[in-house]
Design an enzyme around this catalytic site. Structure first.
Site, short mmCIF file in Angstrom:
data_model
loop_
_atom_site.label_atom_id
_atom_site.label_comp_id
_atom_site.label_asym_id
_atom_site.label_seq_id
_atom_site.Cartn_x
_atom_site.Cartn_y
_atom_site.Cartn_z
N TYR A 60 0.83 -1.21 0.00
CA TYR A 60 0.00 0.00 0.00
C TYR A 60 0.87 1.27 0.00
O TYR A 60 0.41 2.34 -0.36
CB TYR A 60 -0.94 0.03 1.21
CG TYR A 60 -2.03 -1.03 1.19
CD1 TYR A 60 -2.13 -1.94 0.14
CD2 TYR A 60 -2.98 -1.10 2.20
CE1 TYR A 60 -3.12 -2.90 0.12
CE2 TYR A 60 -3.96 -2.08 2.19
CZ TYR A 60 -4.02 -2.97 1.15
OH TYR A 60 -5.01 -3.92 1.14
N LYS B 46 3.25 -15.38 3.03
CA LYS B 46 3.15 -16.17 1.79
C LYS B 46 4.57 -16.51 1.39
O LYS B 46 5.06 -16.15 0.30
CB LYS B 46 2.42 -15.31 0.73
CG LYS B 46 2.11 -16.02 -0.55
CD LYS B 46 0.95 -16.99 -0.45
CE LYS B 46 0.73 -17.70 -1.76
NZ LYS B 46 -0.02 -18.96 -1.60
N ASP C 280 -3.20 -17.99 2.42
CA ASP C 280 -4.37 -18.63 1.80
C ASP C 280 -4.97 -19.67 2.73
O ASP C 280 -6.19 -19.79 2.87
CB ASP C 280 -4.04 -19.22 0.42
CG ASP C 280 -2.64 -19.81 0.33
OD1 ASP C 280 -1.88 -19.69 1.31
OD2 ASP C 280 -2.30 -20.39 -0.71
N ASP D 62 -5.42 -6.56 6.01
CA ASP D 62 -6.61 -5.84 5.54
C ASP D 62 -7.69 -6.84 5.15
O ASP D 62 -8.85 -6.76 5.56
CB ASP D 62 -6.19 -4.98 4.33
CG ASP D 62 -7.28 -4.02 3.89
OD1 ASP D 62 -8.30 -3.92 4.58
OD2 ASP D 62 -7.10 -3.36 2.84
N ASP E 2 -11.26 -8.26 7.49
CA ASP E 2 -12.65 -8.13 7.01
C ASP E 2 -13.34 -9.50 7.08
O ASP E 2 -14.50 -9.60 7.47
CB ASP E 2 -12.68 -7.63 5.56
CG ASP E 2 -12.77 -6.11 5.50
OD1 ASP E 2 -12.38 -5.46 6.49
OD2 ASP E 2 -13.22 -5.57 4.46
#
Ligand code: NAD
Length: 363
Positions: free
Chosen positions: A142, A191, A223, A247, A251
């Site tokens: 980001y 990851k 994942d 992020d 959620d």
């Protein structure tokens, strides 16, 4: 005690939910003999309309001079076509970076009164959902260089993801410290089968693990983590992860607890000043209808009192008021049970009524 709070109402449902949180803060201040002074900050789409940019420097300065920041939400369709560098979300990133708030803490805890609002099967919910996601907030993709260009007549875009070891170490230490205060289990999510940034992340978290022998450290690929959060959320205590993974996972975690409208968050740096905000966005689809759930914002205000102002009793009384409100069966539309029988036992209220009731429950 006098405290100055930078209040960012922002866009969409932001102004509605902040009004309710301020009402709760005012009642708390009256009962406990404090004085909260509010600095109104223009940020997001409304600041673009007024000042041509999402967070003017003078507004950021006001935030820095305040004891903490309480933020509603920013963004909306109206500003989706403005150039990338002045998008409402850029204001968010500038605020977080400007406040040095590198650690975002998002609890995913199911309220017993809302167990039936979880989309997960009852036997999974009954095992318990109570974990915290510690998300790195001011690094990673980001904050890397974003580029869109054309080469040989073909459009391309790239986003740079960079982490250095200090950035990784300081957030992982927050993860370990947080786990220490809880059930002493830290899951580092990355990851590392694909990304170099993740391989460095994994190395660093294991290097510092010896400083926290009382905490059990495990690793999980992002994942798999996304899957495990819905399969068996009871296995998690504290998850520490980088910005974008955090992020997305937070959620997902919010949804399994019932509603995104219920979850508060704190973002802290080296000092005591923080940025406190619900984890949802500006919800343009329900803005102006007085149906948004203000509890995520109200609980964010409680977190601000607890973590930045050292007002634990005051925070407890707000959280207790929310619990009593739920016990009495009041629900905004987003947390109404789906089964008709359960639904009948509840009383549907709007955003302002929810805020008024919780304010009244504060003793
Ligand atoms: P969103 O979180 O705003 O909404 C997702 C869904 O959840 C919507 O159906 C919405 O109605 C519902 N919802 C959200 N908050 C709710 C609440 N308090 N009560 C009841 N229902 C609620 O996410 P989105 O639709 O992807 O984004 C909308 C805008 O918000 C975009 O412009 C986005 O960039 C921005 N955004 C801002 C922030 C922030 O300010 N921190 C965070 C995320 C998204």
């Amino acid at each position: 005690m006098d405290k100055t709070i930078a209040v960012i109402r922002g866009d969409g449902i932001g102004p509605e939910i902040i009004t309710q949180a301020v009402s709760v803060l005012e009642k708390t201040a009256n009962i406990y003999g404090h004085r909260f002074i509010y600095n109104e900050i223009d940020m997001g789409g409304m600041a673009i309309d007024k000042w041509g940019e999402p967070l003017p420097d003078k507004m950021l300065q006001l935030c820095r001079e305040s004891d903490s920041v309480l933020l509603g939400a920013v963004g909306g369709e109206k500003w989706n076509s403005v150039p990338g560098h002045i998008r409402p979300e850029k204001g968010l990133l500038k605020l977080r970076a400007g406040m040095g708030a590198y650690s975002n803490n998002r609890p995913a805890k199911i309220w017993k009164q809302l167990a039936s609002a979880s989309p997960l099967k009852k036997d999974i919910v009954d095992k318990g959902i109570d974990f915290i996601i510690v998300r790195e907030l001011i690094g990673g993709v980001y904050f890397g260089e974003h580029k869109t260009d054309t080469a040989d007549g073909i459009r391309y875009a790239s986003d740079m993801m960079i982490y250095n070891e200090s950035e990784i170490e300081r957030i992982c230490r927050i993860g370990f410290e947080t786990a220490r205060k809880r059930r002493k289990k830290l899951c580092s999510v990355e990851k590392s089968n694909i990304l170099d940034t993740s391989r460095l992340w994994k190395k660093v978290v294991h290097e510092i693990a010896s400083d926290y022998p009382d905490v059990t450290l495990t690793d999980m690929l992002v994942d798999n983590c996304a899957m495990q959060i819905v399969k068996d959320p009871s296995q998690f205590d504290v998850i520490v992860t980088e910005n974008m993974f955090g992020d997305i996972l937070s959620d997902e975690a919010s949804m399994i607890t019932g509603s995104i409208g219920m979850i508060p968050s704190s973002s802290l740096g080296a000092g005591t000043k923080g940025v406190y905000e619900p984890i949802h966005g500006s919800a343009p689809d329900i803005a102006g209808k007085d149906i948004a759930n203000p509890i995520g914002t109200i609980l964010s205000a409680a977190m601000m009192l607890r973590y930045s102002f050292g007002m634990a009793d005051e925070a407890d009384s707000i959280e207790k008021a929310v619990s009593e409100y739920l016990d009495a069966g009041y629900r905004t539309a987003d947390i109404l049970p789906r089964e008709a029988e359960e639904k009948e036992k509840c009383i549907l209220v709007g955003c302002s009524e929810c805020g008024r009731l919780i304010t009244n429950y504060i003793k």
